[in-house]
Design an enzyme around this catalytic site. Structure first.
Site, PDB file in Angstrom:
ATOM      1  N   ARG A 163       0.913  -1.336   0.094  1.00 24.17           N
ATOM      2  CA  ARG A 163       0.037   0.121  -0.021  1.00 24.17           C
ATOM      3  C   ARG A 163       0.730   1.232   0.136  1.00 24.17           C
ATOM      4  O   ARG A 163       0.440   1.897   0.611  1.00 24.17           O
ATOM      5  CB  ARG A 163      -0.927   0.099   1.241  1.00 24.17           C
ATOM      6  CG  ARG A 163      -1.700  -1.140   1.304  1.00 24.17           C
ATOM      7  CD  ARG A 163      -3.187  -1.188   0.200  1.00 24.17           C
ATOM      8  NE  ARG A 163      -3.976  -1.859   0.544  1.00 24.17           N
ATOM      9  CZ  ARG A 163      -4.183  -3.220   0.273  1.00 24.17           C
ATOM     10  NH1 ARG A 163      -3.037  -3.923  -0.465  1.00 24.17           N
ATOM     11  NH2 ARG A 163      -5.007  -3.884   0.621  1.00 24.17           N
ATOM     12  N   SER A 236     -10.439  -1.356   4.043  1.00 24.66           N
ATOM     13  CA  SER A 236      -9.787  -1.509   5.130  1.00 24.66           C
ATOM     14  C   SER A 236      -9.269  -0.155   5.839  1.00 24.66           C
ATOM     15  O   SER A 236      -8.669   0.577   5.205  1.00 24.66           O
ATOM     16  CB  SER A 236      -8.420  -2.246   4.701  1.00 24.66           C
ATOM     17  OG  SER A 236      -8.599  -3.465   4.157  1.00 24.66           O
ATOM     18  N   GLU A 333      -4.375   2.715   7.212  1.00 20.66           N
ATOM     19  CA  GLU A 333      -4.551   2.333   5.919  1.00 20.66           C
ATOM     20  C   GLU A 333      -4.973   3.564   5.044  1.00 20.66           C
ATOM     21  O   GLU A 333      -4.594   4.099   4.048  1.00 20.66           O
ATOM     22  CB  GLU A 333      -4.730   1.181   5.204  1.00 20.66           C
ATOM     23  CG  GLU A 333      -4.342   0.740   3.899  1.00 20.66           C
ATOM     24  CD  GLU A 333      -5.506   0.302   3.083  1.00 20.66           C
ATOM     25  OE1 GLU A 333      -5.181   0.154   1.996  1.00 20.66           O
ATOM     26  OE2 GLU A 333      -6.677   0.583   3.410  1.00 20.66           O
TER      27      GLU A 333
HETATM   28  N1  EPU Z   1      -9.914 -12.467  10.302  1.00 17.36           N
HETATM   29  C1  EPU Z   1     -10.427 -12.453  11.557  1.00 17.36           C
HETATM   30  N2  EPU Z   1     -11.454 -11.909  11.827  1.00 17.36           N
HETATM   31  C2  EPU Z   1     -12.358 -11.716  10.812  1.00 17.36           C
HETATM   32  C3  EPU Z   1     -11.857 -11.335   9.576  1.00 17.36           C
HETATM   33  C4  EPU Z   1     -10.461 -11.736   9.426  1.00 17.36           C
HETATM   34  O1  EPU Z   1      -9.697 -13.041  12.460  1.00 17.36           O
HETATM   35  O2  EPU Z   1     -13.582 -11.037  11.264  1.00 17.36           O
HETATM   36  C5  EPU Z   1      -8.731 -12.836   9.993  1.00 17.36           C
HETATM   37  C6  EPU Z   1      -8.836 -14.255   9.536  1.00 17.36           C
HETATM   38  O3  EPU Z   1      -7.616 -15.092   9.689  1.00 17.36           O
HETATM   39  C7  EPU Z   1      -8.351 -14.025   7.887  1.00 17.36           C
HETATM   40  C8  EPU Z   1      -7.365 -13.003   8.060  1.00 17.36           C
HETATM   41  O4  EPU Z   1      -7.893 -12.051   9.186  1.00 17.36           O
HETATM   42  O5  EPU Z   1      -7.535 -15.112   7.272  1.00 17.36           O
HETATM   43  C9  EPU Z   1      -7.285 -12.014   7.060  1.00 17.36           C
HETATM   44  O6  EPU Z   1      -8.597 -11.699   6.331  1.00 17.36           O
HETATM   45  P1  EPU Z   1      -9.005 -11.275   4.856  1.00 17.36           P
HETATM   46  O7  EPU Z   1      -8.692 -12.146   3.816  1.00 17.36           O
HETATM   47  O8  EPU Z   1     -10.419 -10.589   4.893  1.00 17.36           O
HETATM   48  O9  EPU Z   1      -7.976  -9.984   4.512  1.00 17.36           O
HETATM   49  P2  EPU Z   1      -7.478  -8.990   5.476  1.00 17.36           P
HETATM   50  O10 EPU Z   1      -5.820  -9.086   5.810  1.00 17.36           O
HETATM   51  O11 EPU Z   1      -8.346  -8.401   6.546  1.00 17.36           O
HETATM   52  C10 EPU Z   1      -6.530  -7.681   3.244  1.00 17.36           C
HETATM   53  C11 EPU Z   1      -6.618  -6.341   2.661  1.00 17.36           C
HETATM   54  C12 EPU Z   1      -7.944  -6.333   1.860  1.00 17.36           C
HETATM   55  C13 EPU Z   1      -8.061  -7.287   0.827  1.00 17.36           C
HETATM   56  C14 EPU Z   1      -7.946  -8.637   1.720  1.00 17.36           C
HETATM   57  C15 EPU Z   1      -7.831 -10.000   0.765  1.00 17.36           C
HETATM   58  C16 EPU Z   1      -5.227  -4.774   3.997  1.00 17.36           C
HETATM   59  C17 EPU Z   1      -5.115  -3.685   4.800  1.00 17.36           C
HETATM   60  N3  EPU Z   1      -6.310  -5.221   3.413  1.00 17.36           N
HETATM   61  O12 EPU Z   1      -7.584  -7.664   4.261  1.00 17.36           O
HETATM   62  O13 EPU Z   1      -7.975  -4.949   1.231  1.00 17.36           O
HETATM   63  O14 EPU Z   1      -9.452  -7.247   0.289  1.00 17.36           O
HETATM   64  O15 EPU Z   1      -6.582  -8.658   2.355  1.00 17.36           O
HETATM   65  O16 EPU Z   1      -6.925  -9.736   0.111  1.00 17.36           O
HETATM   66  O17 EPU Z   1      -4.106  -5.303   3.489  1.00 17.36           O
HETATM   67  C18 EPU Z   1      -8.597  -2.708   1.385  1.00 17.36           C
HETATM   68  O18 EPU Z   1      -7.210  -2.397   1.317  1.00 17.36           O
HETATM   69  O19 EPU Z   1      -9.234  -1.712   1.556  1.00 17.36           O
HETATM   70  C19 EPU Z   1      -9.178  -3.961   1.500  1.00 17.36           C
HETATM   71  C20 EPU Z   1     -10.121  -4.471   1.338  1.00 17.36           C
END
Ligand code: EPU
Length: 337
Positions: A163, A236, A333
């Site tokens: 990012r 995010s 972010e």
């Molecule tokens: N998780 C929890 N509780 C929840 C949701 C998620 O514990 O309620 C944990 C789970 O273990 C899950 C992990 O968080 O495996 C990762 O969750 P997710 O795959 O939803 O991704 P994220 O790391 O929370 C990032 C990006 C998103 C992108 C997703 C998918 C950032 C800041 N965010 O989120 O990007 O869509 O991965 O690749 O890196 C954005 O930047 O606006 C955005 C939505």
């Protein structure tokens, strides 16, 4: 053409739906429009926005907001495996992804349904499901506010990180207005389906087309993320923190498993969503702001009329709680203006 509006209400230009204004708002259609602008006479500072999907205006903005409406999508298809594609910075990101997927081009499908414009995608290095914009960007064309002329960068000059890019570096911030982005897509099937949720869905099977991957991504995102048309947010809100192996061991104490990704050099990326959930903030509402119940990495304008202060107060509570419980500093972010 240039369209100018003074004391402009920005409610429609930020997906968080903050009711703030700017001294001057300008939309432009071409680089020539930019060249014709008398920047010296415009209220300062000058900032560029896309769809305002990664911004939190914390108060009225005393300067000028510029919005690109540069709108073209042009293939340079010579029949080779790699297909160059030049796109205007004002094109809506997901319209571009929909088109390239429909054209059978691989590369953008994992980045489906991300709000924002093409220019903003190149600033922010948007990423999702194991792909980042930098993986498909070949270069960027800009208008340089210092020289008042066109300039261009190749992808390796853009210092892309998580990012992050040259455009966010304090030394260059605000200097370059992105006018177009050059992408390199692939006509040869090259699915990226290693990311947890996708791996499960495809389960060893190869997707037949980029459109098939796009459809799955859209389904996953709709399940987890708020629709900006219905509820204000900026996606995010926090970055996923990267910690040392020793710090990770401390975080993991007392838990059977902690979701994480091991990076180069032994560093560990821990999902902020998980930490926020462990702190009991999932679905918590304070005033008009709330931590989204399906994905706690997202803060939403739950009332629809939340004031910037309410969002910032909840942000601070989450940061303090995660620091107190895990000793980890969360960083937003979302860009605060
Ligand atoms: N998780 C929890 N509780 C929840 C949701 C998620 O514990 O309620 C944990 C789970 O273990 C899950 C992990 O968080 O495996 C990762 O969750 P997710 O795959 O939803 O991704 P994220 O790391 O929370 C990032 C990006 C998103 C992108 C997703 C998918 C950032 C800041 N965010 O989120 O990007 O869509 O991965 O690749 O890196 C954005 O930047 O606006 C955005 C939505």
């Amino acid at each position: 053409m240039i369209r100018r509006s003074d004391n402009h209400d920005l409610s429609a230009q930020n997906t968080f739906r903050m009711k703030v204004s700017c001294a001057c708002y300008i939309e432009y259609d071409t680089i020539e429009d930019l060249k014709s602008l008398d920047f010296d006479s415009l209220p300062k500072p000058i900032m560029s926005i896309g769809e305002g999907s990664n911004l939190l205006f914390t108060k009225d903005f005393e300067g000028t907001v510029l919005r690109s409406c540069i709108d073209y999508i042009k293939y340079f298809d010579a029949g080779a495996d790699k297909v160059p594609l030049a796109v205007g910075s004002g094109v809506k990101w997901d319209d571009l992804v929909a088109k390239t997927c429909a054209d059978g081009m691989w590369g953008m499908e994992n980045l489906s349904l991300i709000p924002g414009t093409v220019g903003a995608a190149a600033v922010q290095n948007i990423g999702a499901y194991g792909v980042e914009a930098k993986d498909i960007i070949a270069g960027v064309t800009c208008f340089d506010l210092q020289t008042r002329d066109k300039t261009a960068f190749k992808v390796h000059e853009l210092r892309y990180g998580y990012r992050d890019s040259l455009f966010k570096d304090p030394e260059f911030k605000g200097r370059y207005i992105i006018t177009g982005v050059l992408f390199s897509l692939s006509r040869v099937p090259s699915p990226k389906i290693e990311y947890g949720a996708l791996k499960k869905i495809f389960d060893g099977r190869q997707p037949a087309s980029p459109m098939e991957v796009r459809e799955e991504i859209i389904r996953i995102r709709r399940e987890k993320l708020p629709d900006p048309e219905e509820i204000g947010s900026a996606g995010s809100f926090f970055k996923n923190p990267v910690v040392s192996a020793a710090q990770f061991a401390q975080i993991a104490q007392g838990y059977d498993t902690v979701p994480h990704f091991v990076l180069e050099g032994g560093f560990v990326k821990v999902p902020a969503a998980w930490m926020i959930e462990q702190c009991g903030f999932k679905g918590v509402r304070k005033g008009g702001a709330a931590v989204y119940e399906k994905q706690p990495l997202v803060i939403v304008n739950a009332s629809g009329t939340a004031a910037p202060d309410e969002i910032v107060a909840l942000e601070q509570e989450v940061i303090d709680a995660v620091r107190a419980k895990f000793g980890v500093e969360l960083h937003p972010e979302v860009e605060h203006i």
